[in-house]
Design a protein around this motif. Structure first.
Motif, PDB file in Angstrom:
ATOM      1  N   LYS A 240       0.809  -1.224   0.000  1.00 17.46           N
ATOM      2  CA  LYS A 240       0.000   0.000   0.000  1.00 17.46           C
ATOM      3  C   LYS A 240       0.842   1.274   0.000  1.00 17.46           C
ATOM      4  N   GLY A 242       3.883   1.797  -1.731  1.00 16.18           N
ATOM      5  CA  GLY A 242       4.702   2.075  -2.894  1.00 16.18           C
ATOM      6  C   GLY A 242       6.060   1.415  -2.915  1.00 16.18           C
ATOM      7  N   ASP A 310       6.900   1.823  -8.580  1.00 15.29           N
ATOM      8  CA  ASP A 310       5.864   2.858  -8.578  1.00 15.29           C
ATOM      9  C   ASP A 310       6.428   4.251  -8.814  1.00 15.29           C
ATOM     10  N   GLN A 438       3.954   6.994  -1.539  1.00 17.37           N
ATOM     11  CA  GLN A 438       2.839   6.786  -0.616  1.00 17.37           C
ATOM     12  C   GLN A 438       1.577   7.528  -1.016  1.00 17.37           C
ATOM     13  N   GLY A 439       1.609   8.183  -2.163  1.00 15.53           N
ATOM     14  CA  GLY A 439       0.379   8.766  -2.689  1.00 15.53           C
ATOM     15  C   GLY A 439       0.304  10.274  -2.689  1.00 15.53           C
TER      16      GLY A 439
END
Length: 487
Positions: A240, A242, A310, A438-439
Motif C-alpha cells: 500500500k 509504494g 511505482d 505513498q500517494g
C-alpha cells in the motif's frame, strides 16, 4: 500570530499596497502606523535585551528613519541613554518621517554624526523601497555597524537587503534581530537573508484583516501539521505504500544511493530498491539489508526492472559517464513519477529531454547550469524559470529552499548551516520519492519533504551542534517526524 500572517509572504510592492489601502481606505494615518511600528520595535528591543540601557539609532531620510525616530523618542522618555546618528540631510525628510523627527527633537534629543559605543544599535537606515546598490556614506555606515561588536536590531528589514530577492544590494546590515511590519517580506527568508536577519519578529500594526483580502501574496511559507500524514490502518501492508527505485551509485559513489534509499524507507515507503553497479549491489545488501539491490550494467537490465516500480529517483551518485547517461535516457518514455537530482540534473543540462511528471531538485550551481547562467541571484525568478523550462515541480535548494510548480512558490524557513555537507541532497531526494510512493502529489510531496528534511536537521543539530552534522544523523528524526509531523 494570525494564521494569515504566518503562511504568506509579500513583495515590497505588495506590502506598499497593503500600507496604501490601510491609510486611504480605512482612514488610519501614516503617522499612526509609524508610531505603532516604532513602538513595536522598542518593545522587541526591551524584551530581547533586558539589560541594555544605551541605544544608538542610525537613521536615513525615508520612512524607515521615521520608525527609528519614534523608537528613539520612546526610549528617551523611558529613561534610556539614547543617541541618534543621522545619515543624509534631514531637510530631505518628508511628511510622516519629518513629523516623527520633529517630535523626537521636541523631547530634547539631538542628532549626532558619529557612532558611539552602545549596548544596542538600531538600524533604521533603509526600508523595503531600496532598489539601488548601497554606496558612499550609506555603505560606510553599514560597514561600521557590521564591524561593531554590539548587537543590532533592524527595523522592518536589514538595511541594504533586497526585500524581494534576499540579496544584498552591495552590502547589508547583519542584524541579530529584525522586527518587520504589516506583511512578511519574501526576501527575509531566502538568499543571503539568513546571515542578515537573525531572529525575526512580526507586528501587523493592527492593520484591519479586510486589507489583506485585497492584496494577493506572492509566496507561501511551508507550514504543515501531522494531519497531512494519513493514519495507517491496522491491516496495512507494504504494497500500500509504494515501491521506490533509486538509480545511481556509479563507481565510488554508492554512498549517495544508499542515503537516498534509506531516507525513502525511513519516511515510510513500502519497498525500496536500488539500481546500481554490479560491484556495489552486494555491498549495499550487507550494509542495509532492508534495501533490495539490483546489479544494473545495461539499459535492458533496467528496463526489465521498471514494471515493478511505482516511483523513481535518479541522480544520487549517478555520475556523468555513458552508464549514467544511458540509464537516464531510458526514463524519457516513462510516465511514472520521477525525482531528478545531482548528476541527473547535470546530464539534463548537457542534453535536455522531456521527463514527464518529474520533480527536479537543483542546488544553485546545478540551477545555473540548467539555465546556462554563470550564477543564480534572484532565487524567485530562477525557480520560476526552471519550472517553465523543465515543465515540472522544482525544488531550488539552499538557505530558504523554494518549491515551485507553474502556479505557486513556497519557501521553507527551517534548516541550519550544518546541512551544508555532501549527501544532504541525497537524503532529501529519498524523502521526496518516498512520499510520492505513498500517494502524495509531486508538489505536496516536495513541500512536505523539504520541511521534514529541514526540521529533522534542526533536531539533529540541537543534539550535537551544526558543525560535523552528517546526513545519516537525520534518519531517526526523519522517522520521528514522519510519525509526529508538525513544523
Amino acid at each position: 500570530m494570525k494564521k494569515q500572517h504566518l503562511e504568506v509572504l509579500y513583495t515590497a510592492a505588495q506590502v506598499a499596497e497593503l500600507d496604501r489601502i490601510t491609510i486611504e481606505d480605512h482612514n488610519i494615518p501614516g503617522l499612526c502606523l509609524m508610531e505603532r511600528a516604532g513602538s513595536a520595535a522598542f518593545e522587541v528591543l526591551k524584551s530581547h535585551w533586558v539589560q541594555a540601557r544605551r541605544i544608538t539609532v542610525v537613521c536615513g531620510i525615508g520612512n524607515n528613519a521615521g520608525d527609528g525616530y519614534v523608537l528613539a523618542r520612546l526610549a528617551h522618555l523611558a529613561g534610556y541613554d539614547v543617541s541618534v546618528l543621522q545619515l543624509g540631510d534631514v531637510n530631505k525628510l518628508k511628511a510622516d518621517a519629518l513629523l516623527a523627527y520633529q517630535y523626537m527633537i521636541n523631547v530634547g534629543l539631538q542628532v549626532q554624526d558619529s557612532l558611539v559605543n552602545p549596548d544596542v544599535i538600531v538600524d533604521a537606515i533603509f526600508g523595503t523601497g531600496l532598489d539601488r546598490q548601497v554606496s558612499g556614506i550609506w555603505r560606510e555606515a553599514i560597514d561600521s555597524i557590521n564591524d561593531c561588536s554590539c548587537p543590532v536590531l533592524s527595523i522592518d528589514i536589514p538595511s541594504g537587503l533586497d526585500a524581494d530577492t534576499g540579496n544584498a544590494l552591495g552590502v547589508a546590515v547583519a542584524a541579530d534581530v529584525c522586527v518587520t511590519f504589516i506583511g512578511f517580506k519574501q526576501g527575509l527568508f531566502t538568499g543571503l537573508a539568513a546571515d542578515c536577519c537573525g531572529k525575526i519578529y512580526f507586528d501587523d500594526l493592527k492593520v484591519p484583516s479586510e486589507v489583506y483580502q485585497k492584496v494577493e501574496s506572492s509566496v507561501n511559507r511551508i507550514v504543515y501539521d501531522a494531519s497531512l500524514y494519513p493514519k495507517r490502518v491496522r491491516t496495512a501492508h507494504k504494497g500500500k505504500f509504494g515501491h521506490v527505485l533509486i538509480i545511481g551509485g556509479d563507481y565510488g559513489m554508492i554512498g549517495a544511493a544508499h542515503l537516498a534509499a534509506e531516507a525513502a524507507a525511513r519516511v515510510g515507503a513500502g519497498k525500496v530498491s536500488v539500481a546500481t553497479r554490479a560491484n556495489h549491489a552486494a555491498l549495499l545488501s550487507i550494509t542495509r539489508p532492508e534495501i533490495m539491490s539490483h546489479s544494473i550494467e545495461t539499459v535492458a537490465e533496467l528496463e526489465s526492472l521498471l514494471d515493478q516500480i511505482d516511483t523513481i529517483a535518479i541522480g544520487p551518485g549517478l555520475g556523468q559517464s555513458d552508464w549514467g547517461r544511458n540509464l537516464l535516457n531510458v526514463l524519457k518514455t516513462i510516465e511514472k513519477p520521477i525525482v531528478v537530482d545531482a548528476d541527473g540534473l547535470n546530464l539534463l543540462a548537457q542534453k535536455p529531454m522531456n521527463l514527464a511528471n518529474a520533480i527536479f531538485t537543483p542546488h544553485p550551481g546545478e540551477a545555473a547550469r540548467l539555465l546556462k547562467k554563470n550564477m543564480v541571484t534572484d532565487r524567485f525568478t530562477v525557480v520560476r524559470r526552471l519550472t517553465e523550462q523543465l515543465a515540472g515541480v522544482c525544488v531550488l535548494k539552499g538557505a530558504g529552499t523554494l518549491v515551485a510548480n507553474k502556479d505557486e512558490i513556497s519557501v521553507c524557513t527551517a534548516g541550519n548551516p550544518g546541512m551544508a555537507c555532501g549527501g544532504m541532497g541525497d537524503v532529501l531526494t529519498g524523502i521526496i520519492v518516498g512520499l510520492v510512493a505513498q500517494g502524495f502529489s509531486n508538489f505536496e510531496a516536495a513541500k512536505l519533504a523539504v520541511c521534514l528534511h529541514a526540521q529533522a536537521a534542526d533536531r539533529a543539530a540541537e543534539e550535537n551542534g551544526e558543525r560535523g552534522l552528517l546526513p545519516s544523523d537525520l534518519f531517526k528524526w526523519i522517522q520521528y517526524y514522519a510519525n509526529n509531523f508538525q513544523c
